[in-house]
Design an enzyme around this catalytic site. Structure first.
Site, mmCIF file in Angstrom:
data_model
loop_
_atom_site.group_PDB
_atom_site.id
_atom_site.type_symbol
_atom_site.label_atom_id
_atom_site.label_comp_id
_atom_site.label_asym_id
_atom_site.label_seq_id
_atom_site.Cartn_x
_atom_site.Cartn_y
_atom_site.Cartn_z
ATOM 1 N N GLU A 288 9.556 -7.789 -0.048
ATOM 2 C CA GLU A 288 10.571 -6.725 -0.136
ATOM 3 C C GLU A 288 11.075 -6.551 -1.564
ATOM 4 O O GLU A 288 11.504 -5.470 -1.940
ATOM 5 C CB GLU A 288 11.763 -7.052 0.782
ATOM 6 C CG GLU A 288 11.573 -6.498 2.186
ATOM 7 C CD GLU A 288 12.845 -6.552 3.039
ATOM 8 O OE1 GLU A 288 12.740 -6.217 4.211
ATOM 9 O OE2 GLU A 288 13.930 -6.915 2.545
ATOM 10 N N HIS A 309 -9.830 -23.752 9.311
ATOM 11 C CA HIS A 309 -10.801 -23.503 10.372
ATOM 12 C C HIS A 309 -10.713 -22.069 10.879
ATOM 13 O O HIS A 309 -11.231 -21.746 11.943
ATOM 14 C CB HIS A 309 -10.590 -24.513 11.505
ATOM 15 C CG HIS A 309 -10.736 -25.925 11.003
ATOM 16 N ND1 HIS A 309 -11.876 -26.660 11.148
ATOM 17 C CD2 HIS A 309 -9.877 -26.703 10.287
ATOM 18 C CE1 HIS A 309 -11.717 -27.842 10.561
ATOM 19 N NE2 HIS A 309 -10.507 -27.886 10.037
ATOM 20 N N LYS A 423 12.207 3.388 10.484
ATOM 21 C CA LYS A 423 13.447 3.533 11.271
ATOM 22 C C LYS A 423 13.679 5.005 11.609
ATOM 23 O O LYS A 423 13.993 5.342 12.749
ATOM 24 C CB LYS A 423 14.658 3.022 10.478
ATOM 25 C CG LYS A 423 14.688 1.522 10.327
ATOM 26 C CD LYS A 423 16.000 1.096 9.683
ATOM 27 C CE LYS A 423 15.931 -0.329 9.198
ATOM 28 N NZ LYS A 423 17.048 -0.691 8.336
#
Ligand code: PA5
Length: 446
Positions: A288, A309, A423
């Site tokens: 951010e 792995h 949003k």
């Protein structure tokens, strides 16, 4: 004298030179002046710089409230998202017993909610809470973030039905803005105890405010020691312009030089699952802070040796766009020795008598050399132990290095304009009042 967190750049050799590191880290020292003088981008969000001292007057009350929640309940649900969630989870998971909820000994469980909108998650949580004696800490700086607001509405309703409105109010704590937002209003209407998130501290820099410290204290972790560690790192880094002895300048310079040399992805590597959520916190802090204006290093993380792995193949051999930052922990807390077996049927007797940490350290050393040989430069950050003091050091270290690094990149490390885009679309699609027109247009695109 106590040992400190240290940064080792030996395994960046061949990718960036000692001269380049020394030159950029020395130049970056000027960014410390800018931070301390408050003259750079985002200078109204610098409250975190002095938190190790500024938070001290609140510690008694935080501890008192934590004790109250532990007394009245066996479980605390911490509601929050992003910066109002990741810091406390990072510290709690780093420092708690891995199997704490499964232990028979008396234990206060911390459960997180409001960090997703998954119906199954909430349904299963409510099912669990039906049988629990629980409290709630609701955390939201804006007081209006949708995910935690929905979770809080549901849990408040559940708790009030379970224990009654008055008793619920005694076990709901709100951590929010001093005066704005729906959570503040609800706290005042219902008489919840509150803690304030200061205006000048952004979510991802707020772990050493009540946002992080209250849940951490409720979990039983020593927050005074955490702050002591952070304070010691402030002393090492905040005004220290000598790049040779300031690990934050070295780290910020090295990662930017690696970016400039064709390595736009940084993988945080831990060799203990306890660091999994610390890396999640770090990803938010750097993602951010730096990912804007078309710039920034992409922060990723792996847990080793587990992910050797799964992601090991790519790191060793995929696109050469990666560098790693390994958090190396010198000493574990526990002690497990590999036993000798008479017939050596699994052919592990060559390890008999050796500690698991010895095997893990050799895995770390072997992996570091293999990745370096595979053209992945590696920054190594060493801490003597994974305890309150050194987690506190790491928090301050990564925060100040992040600010310096953002200034090297010439971005504002303290804003997050990009978080708004999803949003707006979500509100429009949900027909939130005021978003109806935008909703129509979006629905045509689905
Ligand atoms: O770092 C940030 O600013 C964000 O991640 C916020 O913490 C997150 O969006 C939650 O915001 P709030 O605390 O206002 O609910």
């Amino acid at each position: 004298m106590k040992e400190n967190l240290s940064v080792n750049l030996k395994n960046t050799a061949g990718f960036i030179s000692a001269e380049e590191i020394s030159s950029l880290s020395s130049k970056s020292a000027a960014h410390l002046d800018t931070l301390n003088a408050g003259t750079g981008q985002g200078n109204d969000f610098l409250g975190w710089l002095t938190l190790p001292d500024d938070i001290l007057p609140q510690i008694d009350r935080i501890e008192k409230t934590a004790k109250h929640l532990r007394n009245v309940s066996d479980t605390t649900v911490v509601i929050g998202i992003g910066g109002s969630y990741l810091g406390s989870r990072a510290v709690i998971e780093s420092l708690s017993h891995t199997f704490a909820p499964l232990l028979k000994t008396k234990h206060h469980d911390i459960i997180f909610a409001g960090q997703n909108i998954c119906e199954d998650y909430l349904a299963e949580l409510l099912e669990l809470l039906d049988g629990r004696n629980y409290s709630v800490i609701a955390i939201s700086k804006s007081g209006t973030t949708t995910e935690p607001a929905i979770a809080f509405r549901i849990l408040k309703d559940h708790l009030e039905k379970k224990v009654g409105k008055l008793a619920a109010a005694e076990r709901i704590i709100a951590v929010t803005d001093a005066s704005k937002g729906a959570l503040r209003t609800m706290a005042e209407t219902n008489g919840y105890e509150t803690f304030i998130i200061p205006d000048n501290i952004g979510g991802r820099f707020s772990v050493l405010t009540p946002v992080g410290l209250l849940p951490i204290a409720v979990s039983g972790i020593d927050i005074r020691m955490l702050i002591k560690g952070a304070k010691s790192m402030e002393e090492i880094t905040r005004t220290n312009k000598d790049a040779g002895s300031n690990p934050a300048l070295l780290y910020a310079a090295a990662r930017n030089l690696l970016l400039q040399n064709g390595k736009p992805v940084e993988i945080m590597v831990g060799f203990t699952p306890k660091l999994h959520f610390f890396a999640e916190w770090w990803k938010q802090l750097y993602g951010e802070s730096e990912g804007k204006d078309g710039k920034g290093i992409f922060p990723a993380s792996v847990d080793l040796t587990t992910d050797l792995h799964s992601m090991g193949q790519y790191i060793q051999d995929g696109q050469r766009i990666l560098f790693e930052t390994v958090i190396s922990v010198k000493s574990p807390k526990g002690k497990v020795t590999i036993p000798l077996e008479k017939d050596d049927s699994d052919q592990l007797n060559y390890l008999a008598g050796r500690r698991l940490s010895d095997v893990n350290h050799n895995a770390e050393a072997g992996t570091t050399i293999a990745h370096h040989d595979g053209n992945v430069p590696i920054i190594t950050l060493t801490i003597p132990a994974l305890d309150e003091y050194y987690v506190g050091q790491m928090i301050y270290f990564f925060e100040i290095a992040c600010a310096v690094s953002g200034y090297i990149l010439e971005v504002n490390p303290f804003d997050q304009p990009g978080v708004e885009a999803y949003k707006k679309n979500m509100f429009a699609l949900l027909n939130k009042p005021g978003f109806e027109e935008a909703g129509k247009k979006l629905r045509e695109r689905i």
